[in-house]
Motif scaffolding. Structure first.
Motif, mmCIF file in Angstrom:
data_model
loop_
_atom_site.group_PDB
_atom_site.id
_atom_site.type_symbol
_atom_site.label_atom_id
_atom_site.label_comp_id
_atom_site.label_asym_id
_atom_site.label_seq_id
_atom_site.Cartn_x
_atom_site.Cartn_y
_atom_site.Cartn_z
ATOM 1 N N SER A 54 0.688 -1.563 -0.263
ATOM 2 C CA SER A 54 0.170 0.215 -0.107
ATOM 3 C C SER A 54 0.771 1.185 -0.503
ATOM 4 O O SER A 54 0.109 2.751 -0.798
ATOM 5 C CB SER A 54 -0.910 -0.503 1.203
ATOM 6 O OG SER A 54 -0.326 0.035 2.489
ATOM 7 N N THR A 55 1.903 0.822 1.011
ATOM 8 C CA THR A 55 3.155 2.334 1.079
ATOM 9 C C THR A 55 4.284 2.048 0.066
ATOM 10 O O THR A 55 4.486 0.725 -0.020
ATOM 11 C CB THR A 55 3.209 2.400 2.186
ATOM 12 O OG1 THR A 55 1.439 2.788 2.720
ATOM 13 C CG2 THR A 55 3.911 4.399 2.309
ATOM 14 N N THR A 90 2.571 3.611 -9.497
ATOM 15 C CA THR A 90 1.985 4.229 -8.459
ATOM 16 C C THR A 90 0.320 4.337 -8.339
ATOM 17 O O THR A 90 -0.383 4.814 -7.540
ATOM 18 C CB THR A 90 2.775 4.829 -7.889
ATOM 19 O OG1 THR A 90 2.856 6.456 -8.240
ATOM 20 C CG2 THR A 90 4.215 4.376 -7.297
ATOM 21 N N GLY A 91 -0.118 5.179 -8.984
ATOM 22 C CA GLY A 91 -1.109 6.140 -10.052
ATOM 23 C C GLY A 91 -1.101 7.187 -9.688
ATOM 24 O O GLY A 91 -2.340 8.325 -8.766
ATOM 25 N N VAL A 92 -0.164 7.628 -9.491
ATOM 26 C CA VAL A 92 0.171 9.380 -8.274
ATOM 27 C C VAL A 92 1.784 9.343 -9.548
ATOM 28 O O VAL A 92 3.019 9.355 -9.597
ATOM 29 C CB VAL A 92 0.867 9.400 -6.974
ATOM 30 C CG1 VAL A 92 1.345 10.880 -7.036
ATOM 31 C CG2 VAL A 92 -0.048 8.094 -6.335
ATOM 32 N N ASP A 140 3.059 15.030 -7.750
ATOM 33 C CA ASP A 140 1.818 14.902 -7.102
ATOM 34 C C ASP A 140 2.812 14.541 -5.612
ATOM 35 O O ASP A 140 1.910 14.273 -4.702
ATOM 36 C CB ASP A 140 0.256 14.527 -7.844
ATOM 37 C CG ASP A 140 -0.137 15.347 -8.248
ATOM 38 O OD1 ASP A 140 0.288 16.491 -8.325
ATOM 39 O OD2 ASP A 140 -0.837 14.501 -9.130
ATOM 40 N N VAL A 199 4.689 6.776 -0.449
ATOM 41 C CA VAL A 199 4.001 7.149 -1.448
ATOM 42 C C VAL A 199 2.934 5.919 -1.516
ATOM 43 O O VAL A 199 3.703 5.255 -1.127
ATOM 44 C CB VAL A 199 4.457 7.756 -3.239
ATOM 45 C CG1 VAL A 199 2.755 7.484 -3.883
ATOM 46 C CG2 VAL A 199 5.634 8.239 -3.385
ATOM 47 N N ALA A 200 1.599 6.287 -0.940
ATOM 48 C CA ALA A 200 0.802 5.703 -0.837
ATOM 49 C C ALA A 200 0.020 5.640 -2.249
ATOM 50 O O ALA A 200 -0.160 6.365 -3.354
ATOM 51 C CB ALA A 200 -0.267 5.792 -0.290
ATOM 52 N N VAL A 201 -0.194 3.905 -2.913
ATOM 53 C CA VAL A 201 -0.081 3.573 -3.916
ATOM 54 C C VAL A 201 -1.841 3.688 -4.599
ATOM 55 O O VAL A 201 -2.206 2.820 -3.707
ATOM 56 C CB VAL A 201 0.455 1.664 -4.075
ATOM 57 C CG1 VAL A 201 0.078 1.758 -5.982
ATOM 58 C CG2 VAL A 201 1.788 1.625 -3.939
ATOM 59 N N ARG A 202 -1.954 3.974 -5.510
ATOM 60 C CA ARG A 202 -3.891 3.840 -5.198
ATOM 61 C C ARG A 202 -4.354 2.276 -5.666
ATOM 62 O O ARG A 202 -3.962 2.130 -6.686
ATOM 63 C CB ARG A 202 -3.986 4.884 -6.359
ATOM 64 C CG ARG A 202 -3.826 6.617 -6.049
ATOM 65 C CD ARG A 202 -4.195 7.325 -7.201
ATOM 66 N NE ARG A 202 -3.891 8.921 -6.512
ATOM 67 C CZ ARG A 202 -3.768 10.424 -7.174
ATOM 68 N NH1 ARG A 202 -4.018 10.161 -8.729
ATOM 69 N NH2 ARG A 202 -3.884 11.009 -6.724
ATOM 70 N N GLU A 203 -5.227 2.815 -5.196
ATOM 71 C CA GLU A 203 -5.824 1.499 -5.678
ATOM 72 C C GLU A 203 -6.137 1.124 -6.703
ATOM 73 O O GLU A 203 -6.981 2.192 -7.940
ATOM 74 C CB GLU A 203 -7.599 1.580 -4.548
ATOM 75 C CG GLU A 203 -7.578 1.148 -3.246
ATOM 76 C CD GLU A 203 -8.226 0.738 -2.294
ATOM 77 O OE1 GLU A 203 -9.060 0.727 -3.053
ATOM 78 O OE2 GLU A 203 -8.723 0.739 -0.961
ATOM 79 N N VAL A 215 -4.829 0.204 -9.382
ATOM 80 C CA VAL A 215 -3.469 0.210 -10.149
ATOM 81 C C VAL A 215 -2.529 -0.919 -10.933
ATOM 82 O O VAL A 215 -2.655 -1.276 -9.783
ATOM 83 C CB VAL A 215 -2.335 1.380 -9.554
ATOM 84 C CG1 VAL A 215 -1.166 1.299 -10.648
ATOM 85 C CG2 VAL A 215 -3.036 2.519 -9.926
#
Length: 491
Positions: free
Chosen positions: A426-427, A450-452, A456, A483-487, A489
């Motif tokens: 998740s991170t 990561t989707g980020v 950002d 970085v928190a990985v976006r769900e 992805v």
């Protein structure tokens, strides 16, 4: 004719001879390791790739990575272990060259020319000890293939031909362009009557079948990863066409060959000139030179290349010192002694300069990748991050491989060029230089996994450290973020 035995030849004739050469290579490697804990570029790449055991990785074949993975199972990620592999391959190369000399029936002075000449090739005595991985492996196994091939043709026996197939497969699994050398070797046997008549075609077919069976899993992997070969071909094609394409190609081939053989050529040409009229041009090793060059030209023209790098010649033309020795059967004791002394001087010079270039701290001293303070950077990031996540995304192999040396083994290190993707925790930790963060490819990679977007991400205060042995140089700076990985992805 009784030939005076050379110092290098006498060295090999004793049980401890190879050990002495291994100790020399080990001493140079050890001094580099003491001078810097930072892995060079190719070594750092192996630290990243060896996290998995795959049939293929990048546009380079997998054998060296397999060797690295195997040793790391015993030692863990280790720069010293990479140097152990390097020392083993260099020692194996010299042993294979001596084996070739034995198969060709060389007398002492010829062996002197061949063995000493190897130590006068910059790619052997400098580049291989500094950083080379796949090319060194390919050359060692190409030399082993040459030795096994001559042995099989001379002595026969199905198991010798099977061993030849194993060696050929190892060469191809080290570097794809080894196929040029293998084709050249077969051509040289066919155009040399004394060897062609002894060739057992049933054995040759057996060798080919063994080689293809061992190479087949990697070939299937290549078929499923066509982009890998595209990367290799793209390095050969700069978009030129017509006459300019071939002018550039053959100019670069000539320049590459010249750079590959200096300073050995400075001694080889006078020897060749003095022996004109007595040169054995019909010898298989002399014809091997022409055969490999012929196949090489056909190959680069067939694939439409318009550029060529001299370092690609290492697994293809390593045998030039052996060919010189084969062409000069009545070489004088003085000529052999000059080559031997030059080789000894070159080996000692490189052995001193190799580590000294890292620690020489004068203001004008050049900076190398091994002067980058990777250990300090890794430790600062780990301390600032607190608990390390299960994965780190690092912007390039050089930094990523070196981080793996100092971070816990539980942290998976991924880079843009790692040939696999995997579900991320998740991170994750993201580590990059400012220059890499401006690279569109790195930006796209970070967003994809990561989707980020990199813009950002919550970047933390940068970490920096002074260059190893270069305190007057600009510090090395690295950016990092958690970085928190976006769900949702996809890995």
């Amino acid at each position: 004719m009784m030939a005076e035995q050379s110092w290098l030849d006498r060295l090999f004739q004793r049980p401890w001879g190879l050990l002495v050469l291994a100790l020399y290579f080990a001493a140079v490697a050890g001094l580099q390791w003491v001078a810097s804990p930072t892995a060079e570029l190719d070594q750092a790449g192996q630290l990243v790739l060896s996290q998995r055991l795959n049939w293929g990785y990048t546009n380079q074949p997998p054998l060296f990575t397999w060797l690295t993975w195997s040793l790391f199972q015993l030692t863990g990620p280790s720069l010293l272990s990479l140097f152990v592999i390097k020392v083993g391959l260099l020692t194996g190369l010299m042993a294979a060259v001596y084996g070739v000399c034995q198969q060709l029936g060389f007398h002492a002075r010829q062996r002197q020319l061949a063995l000493s000449g190897m130590l006068l090739l910059p790619t052997v005595i400098w580049e291989s000890q500094r950083d080379l991985t796949h090319s060194l492996s390919a050359t060692t196994f190409a030399a082993t293939t040459l030795c096994c091939g001559l042995w099989a043709v001379r002595r026969g026996g199905w198991w010798r031909y099977a061993l030849l197939g194993v060696a050929a497969a190892a060469a191809m699994l080290s570097k794809h362009n080894s196929v040029v050398f293998l084709a050249g070797l077969l051509l040289a046997v066919l155009v040399t009557p004394s060897w062609r008549t002894r060739l057992d075609w049933t054995g040759a077919v057996l060798a080919g079948v063994v080689a293809l069976l061992l190479f087949a899993p990697h070939a299937l992997w290549l078929r499923e990863h066509a982009q890998v070969l595209d990367q290799t071909l793209n390095k050969l094609d700069h978009g030129q066409s017509g006459v300019k394409r071939y002018v550039r190609l053959f100019r670069e081939m000539a320049e590459g060959l010249l750079s590959f053989v200096l300073p050995w050529l400075l001694l080889a040409v006078p020897m060749w000139w003095r022996a004109r009229g007595r040169i054995q041009t019909q010898h298989i090793m002399v014809r091997l030179v022409a055969s490999v060059l012929f196949v090489l030209v056909l190959f680069v023209v067939a694939i439409g290349a318009d550029s060529f790098k001299g370092r690609w010649l290492f697994p293809l033309m390593f045998f030039l010192p052996i060919s010189l020795a084969a062409a000069l059967p009545d070489v004088s004791a003085r000529a052999a002694r000059v080559m031997g002394v030059a080789a000894l001087g070159m080996a000692l010079l490189c052995g001193v300069v190799m580590p000294a270039r890292l620690v020489w701290a004068m203001p004008g001293a050049a900076q190398t990748r091994q002067n980058l303070p990777m250990q300090a950077i890794a430790q600062q990031i780990e301390q600032a991050a607190g608990t390390m996540p299960g994965a780190a995304l690092v912007s390039n192999h050089l930094i990523g491989g070196n981080m793996r040396l100092w971070w816990p083994t539980s942290v998976a290190v991924l880079t843009p060029h790692a040939p696999w993707s995997e579900p991320l925790p998740s991170t994750v930790l993201v580590v990059a230089t400012e220059a890499d963060l401006r690279d569109p490819d790195v930006q796209a990679w970070l967003l994809r996994v990561t989707g980020v977007a990199s813009t950002d991400m919550a970047w933390q205060p940068a970490v920096s450290a002074v260059m190893l042995h270069r305190p007057h140089r600009k510090p090395f700076v690295v950016q990092w973020a958690r970085v928190a990985v976006r769900e949702g992805v996809a890995p």
